[in-house]
Design a protein around this motif. Sequence first.
Motif, short mmCIF file in Angstrom:
data_model
loop_
_atom_site.label_atom_id
_atom_site.label_comp_id
_atom_site.label_asym_id
_atom_site.label_seq_id
_atom_site.Cartn_x
_atom_site.Cartn_y
_atom_site.Cartn_z
N GLU A 3 0.85 -1.19 0.00
CA GLU A 3 0.00 0.00 0.00
C GLU A 3 0.89 1.25 0.00
O GLU A 3 1.95 1.27 0.60
CB GLU A 3 -0.86 0.01 1.27
N ARG A 4 0.47 2.25 -0.68
CA ARG A 4 1.23 3.49 -0.68
C ARG A 4 0.26 4.65 -0.57
O ARG A 4 -0.75 4.69 -1.26
CB ARG A 4 2.03 3.62 -1.96
N THR A 5 0.58 5.56 0.30
CA THR A 5 -0.29 6.71 0.47
C THR A 5 -0.18 7.62 -0.74
O THR A 5 0.92 7.95 -1.18
CB THR A 5 0.12 7.49 1.74
N ARG A 6 -1.34 8.03 -1.24
CA ARG A 6 -1.37 8.98 -2.36
C ARG A 6 -0.99 10.35 -1.82
O ARG A 6 -1.62 10.85 -0.89
CB ARG A 6 -2.80 8.97 -2.88
N ARG A 7 0.04 10.95 -2.38
CA ARG A 7 0.50 12.22 -1.84
C ARG A 7 0.08 13.38 -2.74
O ARG A 7 -0.15 13.23 -3.93
CB ARG A 7 2.02 12.20 -1.65
N ARG A 8 0.02 14.56 -2.13
CA ARG A 8 -0.37 15.77 -2.87
C ARG A 8 0.90 16.60 -3.12
O ARG A 8 1.59 16.99 -2.17
CB ARG A 8 -1.40 16.56 -2.06
N HIS A 30 5.90 11.18 -10.04
CA HIS A 30 4.86 11.28 -9.01
C HIS A 30 3.51 10.80 -9.54
O HIS A 30 2.80 10.06 -8.87
CB HIS A 30 4.72 12.74 -8.53
N ARG A 31 3.14 11.23 -10.76
CA ARG A 31 1.87 10.81 -11.33
C ARG A 31 1.85 9.29 -11.50
O ARG A 31 0.85 8.64 -11.21
CB ARG A 31 1.63 11.51 -12.68
N GLY A 34 0.93 7.53 -8.57
CA GLY A 34 -0.43 7.75 -8.09
C GLY A 34 -0.64 9.03 -7.31
O GLY A 34 -1.70 9.27 -6.76
N ASP A 35 0.39 9.89 -7.26
CA ASP A 35 0.27 11.15 -6.52
C ASP A 35 -0.57 12.17 -7.31
O ASP A 35 -0.60 12.13 -8.54
CB ASP A 35 1.65 11.74 -6.24
N GLU A 36 -1.21 13.07 -6.57
CA GLU A 36 -1.92 14.19 -7.19
C GLU A 36 -0.91 15.33 -7.41
O GLU A 36 -0.17 15.66 -6.48
CB GLU A 36 -3.02 14.72 -6.27
N GLN A 212 8.60 2.22 -0.88
CA GLN A 212 7.98 1.40 -1.90
C GLN A 212 9.02 0.94 -2.92
O GLN A 212 8.99 -0.20 -3.37
CB GLN A 212 6.88 2.19 -2.62
#
Length: 226
Positions: A3-8, A30-31, A34-36, A212
């Motif tokens: 699991e990886r936290t989606r970061r902003r 980053h994209r 899965g990051d925003e 990760q």
Amino acid sequence: MPERTRRRILAIGAHPDDVEIGAGATLLAHRAAGDEVTVVILSSGARGGCAQIRAAEAQAAADRLGARLFLYDLPDTEISAGKATIELIESVVHAVRPDLVYTHSAQDTHQDHRAVHQAVLVAARSVATVACFQSPSTTMDFRPNRFVDVSAHIRGKLELLACFASQQAIRDYLAEDLVLATARYWSRHAGTPYAEPFEVVRERVDLVAPAQLHGIPRQQAMRAAA
Ligand SMILES: [Zn+2]
């Protein structure tokens, strides 16, 4: 996969194409993770070409990146490091609540870039990590302490920069061979084929999910380190 936290992620540049030149491949990474990503451009860059064309190019690059774009119209070449700029950036920081901010380095001959750097350090004082990218106008005193492996995204960076056609025609620093050679040069510090360099001025998390990348969920890695 763990699991990886989606970061902003918030990337702040003075003019169209600054963010993509300095951190385009890292933002693509980053994209991919899965990051925003949100891109902020503080001036439409009217002194460097038609503001409408440059705005359309910036939007095209943001669309290709899969990023949200905030485009402001502070006076090109006269951006201040004072209250107006700080409050503008603070409003974005409040809206985005970023985990990580990328912006200009203080080591830059362009007055707008230095002003944005100073304003961001104030406006993003609550943000865990602030990292500064290289611009064509950064000086020899630019001293990166973090190198992001962008080997998988260097071609994508060239595609981002191709969105800025009006500038590619007149700016030598957008030449593909120079972009590639720059990322190859910095790879000597990264041990990977291509790298983007950053001066991390404050850090409370890692830039691109090292837990990760090593195949270890972050919490597990923290337990292992404890
Ligand atoms: Zn610029």
